[in-house]
Design a protein around this motif. Structure first.
Motif, PDB file in Angstrom:
ATOM      1  N   GLY A 120       0.956  -0.842  -0.102  1.00 25.79           N
ATOM      2  CA  GLY A 120      -0.132  -0.519  -0.093  1.00 25.79           C
ATOM      3  C   GLY A 120       0.913   1.102   0.153  1.00 25.79           C
ATOM      4  N   THR A 121       1.765   1.079   1.027  1.00 29.28           N
ATOM      5  CA  THR A 121       2.813   2.263   0.462  1.00 29.28           C
ATOM      6  C   THR A 121       2.858   2.419  -0.396  1.00 29.28           C
ATOM      7  OG1 THR A 121       3.829   1.553   3.174  1.00 29.28           O
ATOM      8  CG2 THR A 121       5.351   3.791   1.544  1.00 29.28           C
TER       9      THR A 121
ATOM     10  N   LYS B 165      -4.294  -6.326   3.531  1.00 28.55           N
ATOM     11  CA  LYS B 165      -5.219  -6.029   4.751  1.00 28.55           C
ATOM     12  C   LYS B 165      -6.674  -7.014   4.405  1.00 28.55           C
ATOM     13  CE  LYS B 165      -2.763  -2.622   5.786  1.00 28.55           C
ATOM     14  NZ  LYS B 165      -1.977  -2.365   7.570  1.00 28.55           N
TER      15      LYS B 165
ATOM     16  N   GLN C 263      -7.297   0.563   4.195  1.00 29.76           N
ATOM     17  CA  GLN C 263      -8.474   0.151   5.136  1.00 29.76           C
ATOM     18  C   GLN C 263     -10.066  -0.288   4.532  1.00 29.76           C
ATOM     19  OE1 GLN C 263      -7.375  -1.128   8.131  1.00 29.76           O
ATOM     20  NE2 GLN C 263      -5.207  -0.008   8.119  1.00 29.76           N
TER      21      GLN C 263
ATOM     22  N   ASP D  92      -6.784   6.316  -0.406  1.00 29.54           N
ATOM     23  CA  ASP D  92      -5.787   5.399   0.584  1.00 29.54           C
ATOM     24  C   ASP D  92      -7.382   4.737   0.421  1.00 29.54           C
ATOM     25  OD1 ASP D  92      -4.873   3.862   2.036  1.00 29.54           O
ATOM     26  OD2 ASP D  92      -3.204   5.069   2.588  1.00 29.54           O
TER      27      ASP D  92
ATOM     28  N   SER E  73      -4.242  -2.812  -0.589  1.00 29.88           N
ATOM     29  CA  SER E  73      -3.172  -3.816   0.234  1.00 29.88           C
ATOM     30  C   SER E  73      -3.697  -5.010   0.087  1.00 29.88           C
ATOM     31  CB  SER E  73      -2.277  -3.056   0.771  1.00 29.88           C
ATOM     32  OG  SER E  73      -1.198  -3.804   1.554  1.00 29.88           O
TER      33      SER E  73
ATOM     34  N   CYS F 202       1.049  -0.786  12.634  1.00 30.75           N
ATOM     35  CA  CYS F 202       0.959  -1.002  11.280  1.00 30.75           C
ATOM     36  C   CYS F 202       1.936  -0.097  10.476  1.00 30.75           C
ATOM     37  CB  CYS F 202       0.114  -1.323  10.120  1.00 30.75           C
ATOM     38  SG  CYS F 202      -1.451  -0.186  10.237  1.00 30.75           S
TER      39      CYS F 202
END
Ligand code: PLP
Length: 400
Positions: A77-78, A210, A187, A184, A207, A342
């Motif tokens: 995800g980053t 998750k 989540q 983003d 991501s 996280c």
């Protein structure tokens, strides 16, 4: 000892089907999608199939063109956040140098913004309300003539605040269609409706780990209209936007996880809300515990459904460090996190809780409980029981 895993916002346990497909790909379909022989063709087909699964989970069908870049695969995800933000900033810097985000983004966004500030960009960090939400109106008021990018998370990873993504997307498309909108959704994906083509979202990060997929694999959705500059240089894979040999087993894994979770999304969300309601009510009955980030409705009851279904953040009066409680729960087989595990394992005061104006006594005494499709009511009953017996023993508050 029975394991109760309530740290699903840090990472999730992969689905059995995901583990199977990943290991099968490693055993037999280990080709490089760039190779011209059959092994490469098979790997390329697996990548294509995963893209189709993800596109469907995002509410659209991938068009049949030989080269597409709407679904890019990255390593986490980053990386998706970095590519979205830096890639847009660099591609549009001639049009402007102003970017809007919020004070409560994940470090993958906040640190990237700091980097861009060093490169001469101006960044507006919007405040949030007492429940961690940014208002569409504030995004509109922050727009400047030279704004090129708005980046806002779908669900906050620490408190579960749900942002008005559809409203912001519609506002931007109406008033400033030139601005690129990044979400983003690390989540939020599978926990709320996120349909990029219907909601005016141009870029979206997802991501794998998750959503019960593998670690080391993620997606960046890129609308066709977006110009993006790469941040990795090399062999020119994925239309030159993300060089590096594709992680084919991971890609097959995230594709399957996205497919499976999106197929049961409606029922899962409903069940998660029921669990959250049960757990929040249970926590509220324990003296000294304060649940963060849940507004009340007209009857003064907690309005859980305006928050994400899987995250509960609670402060504990009389506890100096959340880690004390975290480890006491761990002794009982219950895994939770303090603040945002996280982001790093270094305890730090949460910028999100501060931005929400949470009282000082809770800033270092807050735990996050996060659920998934694998969480049961029994898990939550046992956690509440554990807290009822153990928290008073650990808190100074109850001894006063
Ligand atoms: N964005 C949000 C909202 C997150 O919660 C996380 C991880 O917790 C990330 C980005 C980073 O994702 P990854 O761990 O895949 O790099």
């Amino acid at each position: 000892m029975r394991e109760i895993y309530l740290d699903n916002s840090a990472t999730t346990r992969p689905l059995d089907e995901v583990r199977e497909i990943v290991s099968r790909m490693m055993e037999s379909d280990y080709g490089n999608p760039s190779s011209m022989h059959q092994k490469g063709v098979d790997a390329e087909a697996a990548v294509r199939a995963a893209k189709e699964q993800i596109a469907r989970a995002l509410g659209f069908e991938l068009r049949m063109k030989p080269y597409d870049r709407e679904i890019l695969f990255t390593s986490c995800g980053t990386e998706s956040d970095n590519l979205a933000i830096i890639g847009t900033a660099m591609a549009y810097k001639r049009s402007g140098s102003h970017i809007i985000t919020t004070q409560v983004e994940h470090p993958a966004v906040l640190q990237t913004m700091e980097y861009l500030k060093e490169q001469g960009f101006r960044v507006t960090y919007l405040p949030v309300d007492a429940y961690g939400r940014v208002l569409a109106k504030e995004v509109r008021e922050a727009l400047c003539e030279d704004t090129i990018l708005v980046s806002i998370m779908a669900v906050n990873n620490e408190v579960g605040a749900m942002m008005p993504i559809a409203e912001i997307g519609a506002m931007l498309k109406k008033e400033r269609p030139d601005i690129i909108f990044h979400v983003d959704a690390v989540q939020g994906f599978t926990k709320m409706d996120l349909l990029p083509k219907k909601m005016g979202i141009d870029l979206m990060s997802i991501s794998g780990h998750k959503i019960h997929g593998p670690k080391g694999i993620a997606v960046l959705y890129v609308d066709d209209r977006v110009k993006l500059k790469p941040i990795l240089f090399g062999g020119g894979q994925q239309q030159g936007l993300r060089s590096g040999t594709e992680n084919v087993p991971g890609i097959a894994g995230i594709g399957l996880a996205a497919k499976m979770l999106s197929e049961t999304k409606r029922e899962d969300i409903e069940r998660l809300y029921e669990l959250k309601e049960f757990f929040v009510n249970g926590l509220r009955e324990i003296p000294g515990i304060k649940v963060h980030g849940i507004p009340t409705d007209n009857d003064n009851e907690p309005d859980i459904r305006v928050t994400a279904p899987h995250i509960v953040s609670a402060g504990f009066t009389g506890i100096s460090k959340a880690e004390v409680l975290l480890h006491a729960l761990e002794e009982m087989g219950i895994y939770v996190s303090s603040g945002s595990a996280c982001a790093s394992n270094k305890p730090a005061v949460s910028a999100t809780l501060k931005a929400m104006g949470i009282q000082k006594e809770y800033l270092e005494a807050t735990l996050r409980f996060s659920f998934s499709v694998q969480t049961t009511k029994k898990d939550l009953e046992d956690t509440l029981k554990a807290l009822q017996t153990m928290y008073p023993l650990l808190s100074r508050f109850s001894r006063r």
